[in-house]
Design an enzyme around this catalytic site. Sequence first.
Site, PDB file in Angstrom:
ATOM      1  CG  HIS A  33     -30.017 -99.655 -86.573  1.00 35.84           C
ATOM      2  ND1 HIS A  33     -30.164-100.417 -87.791  1.00 35.84           N
ATOM      3  CD2 HIS A  33     -29.877 -98.328 -86.862  1.00 35.84           C
ATOM      4  CE1 HIS A  33     -30.221 -99.302 -88.884  1.00 35.84           C
ATOM      5  NE2 HIS A  33     -29.966 -98.114 -88.269  1.00 35.84           N
ATOM      6  CB  THR A  34     -32.251-101.299 -80.100  1.00 36.47           C
ATOM      7  OG1 THR A  34     -33.514-100.148 -80.211  1.00 36.47           O
ATOM      8  CG2 THR A  34     -31.056-100.608 -79.638  1.00 36.47           C
ATOM      9  N   GLY A 121     -36.213 -90.499 -93.023  1.00 37.22           N
ATOM     10  CA  GLY A 121     -36.045 -91.048 -91.527  1.00 37.22           C
ATOM     11  C   GLY A 121     -37.104 -90.716 -90.567  1.00 37.22           C
ATOM     12  CG  LEU A 122     -38.822 -87.236 -90.592  1.00 38.19           C
ATOM     13  CD1 LEU A 122     -39.439 -85.898 -90.927  1.00 38.19           C
ATOM     14  CD2 LEU A 122     -38.462 -87.140 -89.182  1.00 38.19           C
ATOM     15  CB  SER A 123     -41.629 -93.430 -89.906  1.00 39.96           C
ATOM     16  OG  SER A 123     -41.709 -94.630 -89.716  1.00 39.96           O
ATOM     17  CB  SER A 124     -42.909 -91.206 -95.348  1.00 37.29           C
ATOM     18  OG  SER A 124     -41.685 -91.616 -95.857  1.00 37.29           O
ATOM     19  CB  SER A 125     -42.447 -96.587 -95.559  1.00 36.24           C
ATOM     20  OG  SER A 125     -41.527 -96.726 -94.493  1.00 36.24           O
ATOM     21  CD  GLU A 157     -41.120-100.858 -94.446  1.00 39.65           C
ATOM     22  OE1 GLU A 157     -40.401-100.009 -94.816  1.00 39.65           O
ATOM     23  OE2 GLU A 157     -42.612-100.505 -94.121  1.00 39.65           O
ATOM     24  CG  ASP A 169     -40.159 -96.914 -88.179  1.00 42.20           C
ATOM     25  OD1 ASP A 169     -39.518 -96.726 -87.141  1.00 42.20           O
ATOM     26  OD2 ASP A 169     -39.594 -96.999 -88.992  1.00 42.20           O
TER      27      ASP A 169
HETATM   28  C1  GLA Z   1     -35.879 -97.966 -89.551  1.00 41.46           C
HETATM   29  C2  GLA Z   1     -36.898 -99.319 -89.208  1.00 41.46           C
HETATM   30  C3  GLA Z   1     -37.125 -99.373 -87.705  1.00 41.46           C
HETATM   31  C4  GLA Z   1     -35.804 -99.286 -86.747  1.00 41.46           C
HETATM   32  C5  GLA Z   1     -34.845 -98.069 -87.463  1.00 41.46           C
HETATM   33  C6  GLA Z   1     -33.466 -97.841 -86.822  1.00 41.46           C
HETATM   34  O1  GLA Z   1     -36.637 -96.769 -88.912  1.00 41.46           O
HETATM   35  O2  GLA Z   1     -38.102 -98.912 -89.880  1.00 41.46           O
HETATM   36  O3  GLA Z   1     -37.550-100.681 -87.541  1.00 41.46           O
HETATM   37  O4  GLA Z   1     -34.923-100.454 -87.155  1.00 41.46           O
HETATM   38  O5  GLA Z   1     -34.869 -97.955 -88.763  1.00 41.46           O
HETATM   39  O6  GLA Z   1     -33.786 -97.775 -85.359  1.00 41.46           O
END
Ligand code: GLA
Length: 376
Positions: A33-34, A121-125, A157, A169
Amino acid sequence: MKAAIERAFRERFGTDPEHVVRSPGRVNLIGEHTDYNDGYVLPVAIDRAIWLALRPRRDGRVRLHSLDEPDPVDFSIDAFGPSGEGWAEYVKGMTRALLDSGRKLVGWEGVLASGIPIGAGLSSSAALEMAVAAAFAAVSGFAFEADAMARLGQVAENDWVGARTGIMDPMIVAQGRAGHALWIDCRSLERAAVPLPRGVAILVMDTGTRHDHASSGYNDRRAACERAAGRLGVSHLRDLSSKDFETRAGMLAATDRRRARHVVHENERVLAMLDAMRGGDVEAMGRLMDESHESLARDFEVTNRALDAMVRIVRSRPGCRGARMTGGGFGGCAIALVDAARAEAIGEEVRDAWEAAMGGRPEVFVTRASKGTSLV
Ligand code: GLA
């Protein structure tokens, strides 16, 4: 996976595909979240990926079948709108962002298989968005420029899907490098590839709980950060050191103060992590990951019971150096930094301990840093 996706393509279309795209997921070692606070992140592209086999179409349509979904995505590039929720929106959102950037697009059809669990939380999108960008680049004849594609992934997104996510991501998915984490300054987009120290490995542990970033939690956190920055007179929380922040934190309402505290300290942790990695200081790396998790649990409040339990379980295993949730939170995966020699054994112990405490066997795997989206 390559052979399997080529076979699936042949079964559906009766010929070999013209292109095959591989687009990886990611874990974030630290810096959560940075990114949307203009701060620092330290993600790794992983060896789980989306695979997409395709060939061009002459009629300006996109038609994509997923081996995991019942219905294909099917639309005309000249006229399409949202069709509700689900994976189709990432395909359409990316198409819209590419069109709006002025690129001329040729249609295509293909088959997709995903080795990345969705909402974990593995960024499938982002993996899907970058795969779609690479598919369009291949058939339309423009270059897949990782920076530009990552920015358009964020646009997709934000504007189409409605999640106000940052640049991390799509950036790591597009730019990942084998054996390396990527430190990114999300303001300047300056970056540095940093190898993982020898002797340690990253364990990914899926709690099985799931998030949805287009719903309120994620966007609320972002709004709180923006409110806090405004109140403290800076454009982004990135502009505050922890010392500055602590002297002025009293100006903030209690909840916003905790949200902002996480971000300000997390940015400093990323820089400390970078030093620790470069110096091979595995103990410091683990400690920083532990601190990050505590801060995300207590101040940013984006963990859940399952993530907290997973982190507790893995930390109790000998050879675990540190652990934290990864990604946006509200469910999904935790990661741990573990001694490489014990990595598989720790994975097995975590499955057993989780089963005894929580029920069910979670997916736990050792991951390797892999390369970003590319044609294979
Ligand atoms: C998701 C978002 C990212 C980031 C993280 C938290 O993965 O897609 O942009 O903000 O949460 O670090």
